[in-house]
Write an enzyme that holds these catalytic residues in place. Structure first.
Site, PDB file in Angstrom:
ATOM      1  N   LYS A 210       5.207   4.717   3.561  1.00 50.59           N
ATOM      2  CA  LYS A 210       5.762   3.407   3.217  1.00 50.59           C
ATOM      3  C   LYS A 210       6.229   3.413   1.760  1.00 50.59           C
ATOM      4  O   LYS A 210       7.340   3.029   1.453  1.00 50.59           O
ATOM      5  CB  LYS A 210       4.692   2.333   3.456  1.00 50.59           C
ATOM      6  CG  LYS A 210       5.151   0.939   3.152  1.00 50.59           C
ATOM      7  CD  LYS A 210       4.095  -0.077   3.544  1.00 50.59           C
ATOM      8  CE  LYS A 210       4.491  -1.451   3.015  1.00 50.59           C
ATOM      9  NZ  LYS A 210       3.529  -2.492   3.348  1.00 50.59           N
ATOM     10  N   GLU A 216      -1.098  12.672  -1.214  1.00 58.04           N
ATOM     11  CA  GLU A 216      -1.306  13.598  -0.098  1.00 58.04           C
ATOM     12  C   GLU A 216       0.013  13.921   0.590  1.00 58.04           C
ATOM     13  O   GLU A 216       0.349  15.086   0.842  1.00 58.04           O
ATOM     14  CB  GLU A 216      -2.262  12.987   0.948  1.00 58.04           C
ATOM     15  CG  GLU A 216      -3.697  12.842   0.505  1.00 58.04           C
ATOM     16  CD  GLU A 216      -3.978  11.519  -0.190  1.00 58.04           C
ATOM     17  OE1 GLU A 216      -3.019  10.898  -0.722  1.00 58.04           O
ATOM     18  OE2 GLU A 216      -5.153  11.116  -0.219  1.00 58.04           O
ATOM     19  N   GLY A 271       0.738  -0.956   6.214  1.00 57.52           N
ATOM     20  CA  GLY A 271       0.631   0.442   6.653  1.00 57.52           C
ATOM     21  C   GLY A 271      -0.110   0.588   7.974  1.00 57.52           C
ATOM     22  O   GLY A 271       0.335   1.283   8.891  1.00 57.52           O
ATOM     23  N   ARG A 272      -1.222  -0.091   8.099  1.00 58.63           N
ATOM     24  CA  ARG A 272      -2.053   0.067   9.307  1.00 58.63           C
ATOM     25  C   ARG A 272      -1.515  -0.730  10.492  1.00 58.63           C
ATOM     26  O   ARG A 272      -2.102  -0.726  11.573  1.00 58.63           O
ATOM     27  CB  ARG A 272      -3.505  -0.298   8.995  1.00 58.63           C
ATOM     28  CG  ARG A 272      -3.697  -1.656   8.355  1.00 58.63           C
ATOM     29  CD  ARG A 272      -5.075  -1.787   7.729  1.00 58.63           C
ATOM     30  NE  ARG A 272      -5.230  -3.024   6.984  1.00 58.63           N
ATOM     31  CZ  ARG A 272      -4.886  -3.185   5.717  1.00 58.63           C
ATOM     32  NH1 ARG A 272      -4.344  -2.183   5.041  1.00 58.63           N
ATOM     33  NH2 ARG A 272      -5.092  -4.328   5.111  1.00 58.63           N
ATOM     34  N   GLU A 357     -10.019  -1.265   6.883  1.00 62.19           N
ATOM     35  CA  GLU A 357      -9.154  -1.474   5.717  1.00 62.19           C
ATOM     36  C   GLU A 357      -8.726  -2.948   5.662  1.00 62.19           C
ATOM     37  O   GLU A 357      -8.486  -3.481   4.586  1.00 62.19           O
ATOM     38  CB  GLU A 357      -7.924  -0.557   5.780  1.00 62.19           C
ATOM     39  CG  GLU A 357      -7.266  -0.356   4.417  1.00 62.19           C
ATOM     40  CD  GLU A 357      -6.262   0.793   4.390  1.00 62.19           C
ATOM     41  OE1 GLU A 357      -6.598   1.878   3.926  1.00 62.19           O
ATOM     42  OE2 GLU A 357      -5.115   0.569   4.824  1.00 62.19           O
ATOM     43  N   HIS A 388     -23.942  11.877  25.691  1.00 60.52           N
ATOM     44  CA  HIS A 388     -24.801  13.032  25.461  1.00 60.52           C
ATOM     45  C   HIS A 388     -25.006  13.275  23.973  1.00 60.52           C
ATOM     46  O   HIS A 388     -25.387  14.371  23.560  1.00 60.52           O
ATOM     47  CB  HIS A 388     -24.200  14.271  26.132  1.00 60.52           C
ATOM     48  CG  HIS A 388     -24.149  14.116  27.627  1.00 60.52           C
ATOM     49  ND1 HIS A 388     -25.195  14.468  28.452  1.00 60.52           N
ATOM     50  CD2 HIS A 388     -23.202  13.575  28.422  1.00 60.52           C
ATOM     51  CE1 HIS A 388     -24.882  14.187  29.700  1.00 60.52           C
ATOM     52  NE2 HIS A 388     -23.667  13.628  29.712  1.00 60.52           N
ATOM     53  N   LYS A 508      -7.886   6.568  -6.262  1.00 62.65           N
ATOM     54  CA  LYS A 508      -6.594   7.242  -6.496  1.00 62.65           C
ATOM     55  C   LYS A 508      -6.373   7.417  -8.000  1.00 62.65           C
ATOM     56  O   LYS A 508      -5.950   8.481  -8.464  1.00 62.65           O
ATOM     57  CB  LYS A 508      -5.434   6.404  -5.944  1.00 62.65           C
ATOM     58  CG  LYS A 508      -5.355   6.317  -4.437  1.00 62.65           C
ATOM     59  CD  LYS A 508      -4.067   5.558  -4.047  1.00 62.65           C
ATOM     60  CE  LYS A 508      -4.035   5.170  -2.591  1.00 62.65           C
ATOM     61  NZ  LYS A 508      -2.924   4.304  -2.225  1.00 62.65           N
TER      62      LYS A 508
HETATM   63  O1  F6P Z   1      -4.926   4.432   1.533  1.00 63.61           O
HETATM   64  C1  F6P Z   1      -4.242   3.267   1.449  1.00 63.61           C
HETATM   65  C2  F6P Z   1      -2.903   3.274   2.083  1.00 63.61           C
HETATM   66  O2  F6P Z   1      -2.088   2.483   1.292  1.00 63.61           O
HETATM   67  C3  F6P Z   1      -2.907   2.792   3.514  1.00 63.61           C
HETATM   68  O3  F6P Z   1      -3.003   1.427   3.619  1.00 63.61           O
HETATM   69  C4  F6P Z   1      -1.637   3.348   4.007  1.00 63.61           C
HETATM   70  O4  F6P Z   1      -1.558   3.283   5.387  1.00 63.61           O
HETATM   71  C5  F6P Z   1      -1.726   4.751   3.448  1.00 63.61           C
HETATM   72  O5  F6P Z   1      -2.303   4.565   2.170  1.00 63.61           O
HETATM   73  C6  F6P Z   1      -0.451   5.505   3.341  1.00 63.61           C
HETATM   74  O6  F6P Z   1       0.457   4.887   2.489  1.00 63.61           O
HETATM   75  P1  F6P Z   1       1.975   5.298   2.490  1.00 63.61           P
HETATM   76  O7  F6P Z   1       2.523   5.039   3.838  1.00 63.61           O
HETATM   77  O8  F6P Z   1       2.600   4.442   1.437  1.00 63.61           O
HETATM   78  O9  F6P Z   1       2.059   6.762   2.144  1.00 63.61           O
END
Ligand code: F6P
Length: 545
Positions: A210, A216, A271-272, A357, A388, A508
């Site tokens: 987003k 990452e 995002g979620r 979240e 199990h 972060k």
């Molecule tokens: O870890 C927080 C967060 O902002 C989530 O809410 C989101 O889904 C994820 O990081 C990834 O964010 P982006 O889509 O901006 O890379």
């Protein structure tokens, strides 16, 4: 809204529930079922091919009446209307919350800042359709002219969990000539393992973010780019092997992806809550645009149910209220989500982000520290594996763990007796959890007296059962929307903002501060606490050794 001024626990509806809890907290489900032979039919709700049996909950008619009153007096109806209208209910980020617009039919109008957003949603869907058709048909070729056979989605959190979960869930409907992979973790092992058997000439990367600033994702995207360019021998390969899904065209261009190959979404999609936006591009390539649109229709059907059904027959509202009953009155800390379907292997991980979240907050909309519990811990895994592993604790441990069981009447891959055996286990678990087995019943089986207490099941463990006919794209959309709205209802009653996630920021910031302290050969002086300092020193020492 005046409703949110009085702190939740001081409201009459809340206090009525506290009084009621004292009266009913010890009633056993055995008693409730014995008192009402029709309980298993009455405490149910069916909508959109989802049948919810909530009779095995520790509730009476009065409990449900009081919980519904809580929802009414929390202003739930106004909040639902505000969300669907596009009001900026995400107050800390001053944003509308409009995942429901992602599945709105073309002729609907939802206005944000004076603009109807629905045409833009459909324009992106059409662009995704065109692109996914070209990839699926082989018309979109890689740099060397080979067709694309591997799709790697690079993203994390909402830009990974949704499409990954849904790809698994709908694998039955996917094109089996395509290989899909999902790279999320910054741990390089994941990238290496996900790409080791792929031919770069046949691999398309979808960089999904987003913000397009997530450490990452950007780190993995740069490694992917190097992997691709090194193998194909030219920077020009990027144009054929990378597309982006983002709200941030500037950063996408900076990375080197032509914005013509960018699939847009908007700041009013959390995002979620985003996998039914362009974040689902990998899924659309896998299952095709028709199935993707069927999934959207499922979401929309549940949206409409949620928006219009009276609360006492409203699936997300009922699920949310039952959750509040255990979370806030019984003191339950967790909820187990137990899908009895192999394809829903990642469903619970997905719900973890969606729920935790969203409702993992401790400050209310007025900025006050809450004095009640908010979002629960979500966990679980598909049955029967869990039986199990951890079900022992649910049956005989000391904790109260409300569970959602999810199952389907028809197997996608009928195989001998398998499906009946699977579903027999689901039904048996909810029965065992509710009714248990008394010491007398155990003794009557001839069990040695020293074993009786160990083999007794107290029962009275609450469960919901959600039953549907098949796992289809449409059903998946309905299920996900059901849980999205459940989380929203709970957040509304807890008077918190379910749509921000400031809690992920501090880590972060600190990681960005530590990165140069690990990478820089000059080993800058450390100014953290003594624990963090000594961990970093140890890491540096051992790295050099
Ligand atoms: O870890 C927080 C967060 O902002 C989530 O809410 C989101 O889904 C994820 O990081 C990834 O964010 P982006 O889509 O901006 O890379």
């Amino acid at each position: 809204m005046s409703v949110s001024v009085t702190p939740l626990t001081q409201r009459p509806a809340w206090q009525a529930l506290e009084d009621h809890y004292q009266k009913v907290k010890d009633i056993h489900l055995r008693t409730l079922f014995a008192q009402d032979p029709k309980r298993g039919e009455r405490f149910t709700c069916e909508a959109e091919d989802l049948y919810l049996d909530y009779s095995k909950n520790r509730v009476t008619d009065e409990t449900m009446r009081l919980l519904l009153q809580l929802a009414e007096t929390a202003g739930l109806r106004e909040r639902i209307d505000a969300m669907f209208r596009g009001d900026k209910i995400n107050i800390t980020e001053k944003r509308a919350v409009l995942h429901i617009a992602l599945r709105a039919p073309k002729d609907q109008s939802i206005v944000v800042d004076g603009e109807n957003v629905v045409p833009a949603v459909h324009a992106v869907l059409d662009k995704m359709t065109d692109f996914s058709n070209r990839v699926r048909s082989g018309a979109w070729k890689g740099y060397t002219g080979k067709r694309i056979r591997n799709i790697v989605n690079i993203g994390i959190g909402g830009s990974d969990l949704g499409p990954y979960m849904a790809y698994d869930a709908l694998k039955y409907y996917s094109d089996r000539d395509l290989t899909l992979r999902f790279v999320s973790n910054i741990d390089g092992n994941e990238f290496v393992e996900c790409t080791r058997d792929l031919d770069p000439a046949e691999t398309l990367f979808i960089v999904s973010s987003k913000t397009f600033t997530t450490l990452e994702t950007l780190t993995n995207a740069h490694s992917a780019r190097k992997w691709c360019v090194d193998a194909l021998g030219s920077e020009q390969a990027v144009a054929k092997h990378f597309v982006a899904v983002s709200t941030n065209a500037t950063e996408v261009a900076k990375f080197g992806i032509d914005t013509a190959n960018m699939f847009e979404f908007w700041d009013w999609v959390g995002g979620r809550y985003s996998y039914d936006s362009a974040i689902g591009l990998s899924l659309m390539i896998a299952i095709g645009s028709e199935k993707f649109r069927e999934m959207l229709a499922g979401f929309h059907a549940m949206d409409e149910h949620f928006r219009t059904a009276p609360f006492e027959r409203n699936l997300p509202v009922i699920l949310a209220l039952l959750g509040i009953w255990y979370n806030n009155f019984f003191g339950a800390e967790t909820v187990a989500i137990l899908p009895y379907d192999y394809y829903l292997g990642r469903f619970t991980s997905y719900l973890q982000q969606l729920d935790m979240e969203s409702d993992g907050k401790s400050v209310d909309l007025e900025g006050r520290r809450v004095n009640y519990q908010t979002g629960p811990i979500i966990w679980g895994q598909p049955g029967t594996n869990g039986q199990h592993a951890f079900y022992q604790l649910i049956h005989q441990g000391t904790k109260l763990i409300p569970c959602d069981f999810i199952g389907f009447v028809h197997a996608l891959n009928p195989l001998g007796r398998h499906h009946d055996l699977l579903m027999a286990n689901l039904f048996a678990q909810t029965e065992a959890l509710a009714f248990g087995k008394t010491a007398e019943e155990v003794a009557a089986d001839g069990v040695a007296s020293f074993q009786v207490p160990h083999r007794t099941f107290e029962g009275n463990h609450p469960t919901n059962t959600i039953l549907s006919s098949h796992l289809t794209p449409e059903t998946l959309g309905k299920l996900i929307a059901l849980y999205e709205h459940k989380v929203f209802v709970q957040g509304t009653i807890w008077n918190i903002n379910s749509f921000d996630q400031w809690g992920v920021e501090l880590g972060k910031v600190l990681a960005n501060r530590i990165i140069p302290e690990l990478e820089n050969g000059s080993e800058p002086e450390l100014t953290h606490d003594s624990s963090t300092n000594s961990l970093i020193r140890r890491y540096r020492r051992m790295k050099k050794a």
